[in-house]
Design a protein around this motif. Structure first.
Motif, short mmCIF file in Angstrom:
data_model
loop_
_atom_site.label_atom_id
_atom_site.label_comp_id
_atom_site.label_asym_id
_atom_site.label_seq_id
_atom_site.Cartn_x
_atom_site.Cartn_y
_atom_site.Cartn_z
N GLY A 1 0.81 -1.21 0.00
CA GLY A 1 0.00 0.00 0.00
C GLY A 1 0.84 1.26 0.00
O GLY A 1 0.46 2.28 -0.59
N ALA A 2 2.01 1.22 0.67
CA ALA A 2 2.89 2.39 0.70
C ALA A 2 3.57 2.64 -0.64
O ALA A 2 4.07 3.75 -0.88
CB ALA A 2 3.95 2.22 1.78
N CYS A 3 3.61 1.64 -1.52
CA CYS A 3 4.23 1.85 -2.84
C CYS A 3 3.40 2.77 -3.72
O CYS A 3 3.93 3.34 -4.68
CB CYS A 3 4.42 0.51 -3.54
SG CYS A 3 5.67 -0.56 -2.76
N GLY A 4 2.10 2.89 -3.45
CA GLY A 4 1.26 3.77 -4.26
C GLY A 4 1.02 3.26 -5.66
O GLY A 4 0.91 4.06 -6.59
N LEU A 5 0.93 1.96 -5.84
CA LEU A 5 0.72 1.40 -7.17
C LEU A 5 -0.72 1.59 -7.61
O LEU A 5 -1.65 1.58 -6.78
CB LEU A 5 1.08 -0.09 -7.17
CG LEU A 5 2.52 -0.44 -6.79
CD1 LEU A 5 2.72 -1.94 -6.81
CD2 LEU A 5 3.52 0.25 -7.71
N GLY A 6 -0.90 1.74 -8.90
CA GLY A 6 -2.25 1.88 -9.42
C GLY A 6 -3.06 0.60 -9.26
O GLY A 6 -4.28 0.65 -9.06
#
Length: 354
Positions: free
Chosen positions: A312-317
């Motif tokens: 979730g912290a990676c900010g992936l689409g």
């Protein structure tokens, strides 16, 4: 008589002398004035080389974040349609918000490069190649994770440019098709005879069977061409993940190794976990780990929680679904079985109590 005679001579001399003095004075004034002043817009053209733009973009990327945070910066510059495109690849410190840090770098590079070069700069591309360990705390506190993109605007998968292969394939295909079409049109409409090269090719194909080496080579070349067309129609860049951004016009990507490093670090921080292996794909994230001590079920739940938080912290689409497998290490002991065995009871074989 003397006065009258002197008058014309004197007048003539005065007239000739004054004319000569006036012409000389005009010539001296013109010589002192120098060449005509050229306006600023007519003096020439200033050209900024791609190398200078690349150096400015690299320096601007280092200025976007606190000193020492951005490392291993490399930039590429391309010009198309009167605009300058900049692509920056860099490394960021661990525990920094990748999406927000990339947005800062992108905005500062665009503004700084345009201000120093005077060139219209399009949206820069920022590629995070990896994460580096950071010894101390980040100045100003940790950077928050990027907010998810707006609903209805999913992150688009990055496409590989492949300019040179696409241009070569298009040129070769266009040349062959144009030549064949020209010959067919001349035969069908103008009533001319077929070109000698086409007649010889048809005659050669009619005399050779499908098992010949030239036919097999032609089939291999055809398959190779079909594969190149397939590559041109697919996005490629399988090691880059699209990230969600607050602005739909901004595109951000995260390298697969950076996402795997984040997940690996989060899982390794779980108590009792070792031998962590992480493989992050577009749809699934596979995590394999071994528990050295403690309860296996509790460790499994903690690993799943840590994996979800890291992804979730990676900010992936598109967040990949985690598949976690926790096994016991060779020296692991069941804590429940240890409690059931009393202090005075003899150790049973296989009980794990020494």
């Amino acid at each position: 008589m003397r006065t009258a005679g002197a008058g014309p001579d004197t007048a003539g001399a005065g007239t000739d002398g004054t004319g000569a003095d006036t012409a000389g004075a005009r010539t001296g004034t013109a010589a002192k004035a120098g060449p005509r002043r050229v306006e600023a817009g007519e003096r020439g053209r200033t050209t900024v080389s791609d190398r200078a733009v690349r150096r400015i973009a690299e320096h601007a990327a280092r200025e976007a974040l606190p000193p020492g945070d951005v490392g291993a910066v490399s930039a590429k510059v391309g010009r198309r349609g009167g605009r300058t495109g900049v692509s920056v690849a860099l490394t960021l410190p661990y525990r920094a918000g990748v999406a927000q840090s990339g947005h800062r770098v992108r905005r500062h590079v665009a503004r700084r490069t345009a201000a120093l070069t005077g060139l219209p700069v399009s949206r820069p591309r920022v590629r995070v190649r990896g994460l580096t360990p950071y010894a101390g705390s980040l100045p100003g506190g940790p950077v928050a994770a990027a907010a998810p993109g707006p609903a209805g605007g999913p992150a688009r998968r990055p496409w590989s440019e492949r300019r040179v292969p696409a241009a070569l394939v298009a040129f070769l295909g266009l040349s062959v098709c144009a030549t064949l079409l020209y010959d067919v049109v001349c035969v069908r409409i103008a009533g001319r005879t077929a070109a000698p090269w086409r007649s010889r090719a048809l005659g050669w194909l009619s005399s050779h069977g499908p098992g010949g080496f030239p036919v097999a080579l032609s089939a291999a070349v055809t398959l190779l061409g079909a594969g190149m067309v397939l590559l041109a129609l697919t996005p490629g860049r399988r090691r880059s993940f699209a990230m969600s951004t607050a602005d739909g016009r901004v595109r951000a990507t995260l390298d697969r190794s950076a996402a795997e490093a984040l997940v690996h670090e989060a899982v390794s921080g779980v108590s009792g976990i070792s031998q962590v292996r992480v493989r992050v794909g577009r749809r699934r994230a596979r995590i394999r780990a071994a528990v050295e001590f403690g309860d296996r079920e509790i460790a499994h739940r903690q690993v799943v929680t840590a994996t979800d938080q890291a992804l979730g912290a990676c900010g992936l689409g598109r967040t990949p679904r985690p598949r976690v497998r926790v096994r016991t290490a060779p020296g692991w002991r069941d804590p429940g079985q240890r409690e059931r065995v009393g202090p005075g009871s003899p150790a049973r074989p296989g009980s794990g109590v020494s």
